[in-house]
Each structure stands twice: as structure tokens, then as C-alpha cells.
Design a protein around this motif. Sequence first.
Motif, mmCIF file in Angstrom:
data_model
loop_
_atom_site.group_PDB
_atom_site.id
_atom_site.type_symbol
_atom_site.label_atom_id
_atom_site.label_comp_id
_atom_site.label_asym_id
_atom_site.label_seq_id
_atom_site.Cartn_x
_atom_site.Cartn_y
_atom_site.Cartn_z
ATOM 1 N N ARG A 1 -13.516 -50.884 -1.407
ATOM 2 C CA ARG A 1 -13.745 -51.184 -2.893
ATOM 3 C C ARG A 1 -12.682 -52.015 -3.422
ATOM 4 N N ALA A 2 -13.205 -52.975 -4.263
ATOM 5 C CA ALA A 2 -12.340 -54.061 -4.782
ATOM 6 C C ALA A 2 -11.368 -53.175 -5.923
ATOM 7 N N SER A 3 -11.718 -52.309 -6.678
ATOM 8 C CA SER A 3 -10.929 -51.680 -7.811
ATOM 9 C C SER A 3 -9.815 -50.689 -7.305
ATOM 10 N N ASP A 4 -9.843 -50.675 -5.644
ATOM 11 C CA ASP A 4 -8.522 -49.739 -5.157
ATOM 12 C C ASP A 4 -7.353 -50.794 -4.917
ATOM 13 N N TYR A 5 -7.707 -51.995 -4.901
ATOM 14 C CA TYR A 5 -6.615 -53.089 -4.586
ATOM 15 C C TYR A 5 -5.800 -53.546 -5.713
ATOM 16 N N ASP A 6 -4.566 -53.409 -5.602
ATOM 17 C CA ASP A 6 -3.435 -53.843 -6.728
ATOM 18 C C ASP A 6 -3.347 -55.137 -6.929
ATOM 19 N N LEU A 7 -3.282 -56.084 -6.034
ATOM 20 C CA LEU A 7 -2.857 -57.246 -6.000
ATOM 21 C C LEU A 7 -3.587 -58.448 -5.512
ATOM 22 N N GLN B 1 -16.513 -64.170 -2.823
ATOM 23 C CA GLN B 1 -17.451 -64.082 -4.178
ATOM 24 C C GLN B 1 -18.094 -65.339 -4.273
ATOM 25 N N ALA B 2 -19.392 -65.257 -4.050
ATOM 26 C CA ALA B 2 -20.249 -66.425 -4.219
ATOM 27 C C ALA B 2 -20.795 -66.510 -5.646
ATOM 28 N N PRO B 3 -21.139 -67.923 -5.798
ATOM 29 C CA PRO B 3 -21.543 -68.133 -7.192
ATOM 30 C C PRO B 3 -22.654 -66.968 -7.785
ATOM 31 N N GLY B 4 -22.687 -66.651 -8.964
ATOM 32 C CA GLY B 4 -23.489 -65.558 -9.524
ATOM 33 C C GLY B 4 -23.613 -64.329 -8.948
ATOM 34 N N LYS B 5 -22.914 -64.406 -7.710
ATOM 35 C CA LYS B 5 -22.828 -62.786 -7.208
ATOM 36 C C LYS B 5 -21.348 -62.047 -7.428
ATOM 37 N N GLU B 6 -21.616 -60.662 -7.311
ATOM 38 C CA GLU B 6 -20.299 -59.761 -7.166
ATOM 39 C C GLU B 6 -19.295 -59.991 -6.192
ATOM 40 N N ARG B 7 -18.284 -59.548 -6.204
ATOM 41 C CA ARG B 7 -17.148 -59.827 -5.253
ATOM 42 C C ARG B 7 -17.626 -58.812 -4.190
ATOM 43 N N GLU B 8 -17.478 -59.243 -3.018
ATOM 44 C CA GLU B 8 -17.922 -58.274 -2.000
ATOM 45 C C GLU B 8 -16.805 -57.981 -0.980
ATOM 46 N N THR C 1 -20.637 -68.753 2.666
ATOM 47 C CA THR C 1 -20.021 -69.708 1.555
ATOM 48 C C THR C 1 -19.794 -68.681 0.392
ATOM 49 N N ALA C 2 -18.241 -68.774 -0.038
ATOM 50 C CA ALA C 2 -17.744 -68.193 -1.145
ATOM 51 C C ALA C 2 -16.534 -68.526 -1.340
ATOM 52 N N ALA D 1 -6.402 -59.505 -0.929
ATOM 53 C CA ALA D 1 -6.074 -58.229 -1.691
ATOM 54 C C ALA D 1 -5.168 -57.364 -0.973
ATOM 55 N N ALA D 2 -4.166 -56.758 -1.832
ATOM 56 C CA ALA D 2 -3.346 -55.886 -1.118
ATOM 57 C C ALA D 2 -3.191 -54.378 -2.060
#
Length: 127
Positions: free
Chosen positions: A110-116, A39-46, A91-92, A97-98
Amino acid sequence: QVQLVEAGGGLVQAGGSLRLSCAASGRTFSNYHLGWFRQAPGKEREFVAAINWSFDSTLYAGSVKGRFTISGDNAKNTVYLQMNSLKPEDTAVYYCAARWSFMWTSLTPRASDYDLWGQGTQVTVSS
């Protein structure tokens, strides 16, 4: 429950390399697919890359394919992200994630699929 601790971030010049690590504490990575996000400043997590818990299948974002390599070491309970040919746009803050998974569960960007999630490590690439 597994806890994730990232390390290896820092400042590097464009064209350089860094290796990030994600260590698990509390238990092994068995039954967890692992992913790297940034995640870069001002941007969504990718999404950056993912690896399954047997470490024999990987998935990469198009922007890093051919430059970054995700791998795992069962003996050390650690997943790595080798980053080569770094660019300023890399830069970020990088997060490990797990996702609890069966062996046959597909890797997901998809970030939302990760639990940890780990706490993140800063990577800065100067031009």
C-alpha cells in the motif's frame, strides 16, 4: 530524515533489462522498509516490489514476479530494482519509497503506508 534519490531509468527495447537504484542520503536504511512503485500516464500508482531493512525478505506484485528482483546493499546505502524481460506495459515513472518499520513489521504493497518518496525515474520500454 532520510532522502531518497532514484537513478537508472531510460529507454530500452522490449525484452531488455534495466537496473534502477535508490540511494539514501541523510542516514542509513536502518528501520526503513523500502518499496518500488510505478505510475503510468493516466493510471494510479501501483506497487512493484518491497524489501525489509535487513534485506532478507521481499514482496513482489504478480505482474513483475519472476522478471524483477529487489535487493539492497548496506555498504552503499542503496536499494536496487533489477528489471529483466521488460515489456511495453512496464513503461512508467518508477518511485522509491521508504516506510519506518520495526524489524517484525510486515512488508506492505500500500502506497499510503510509506512515509518517504523519491522524485521518480522514467522507464520507457519500446515494442
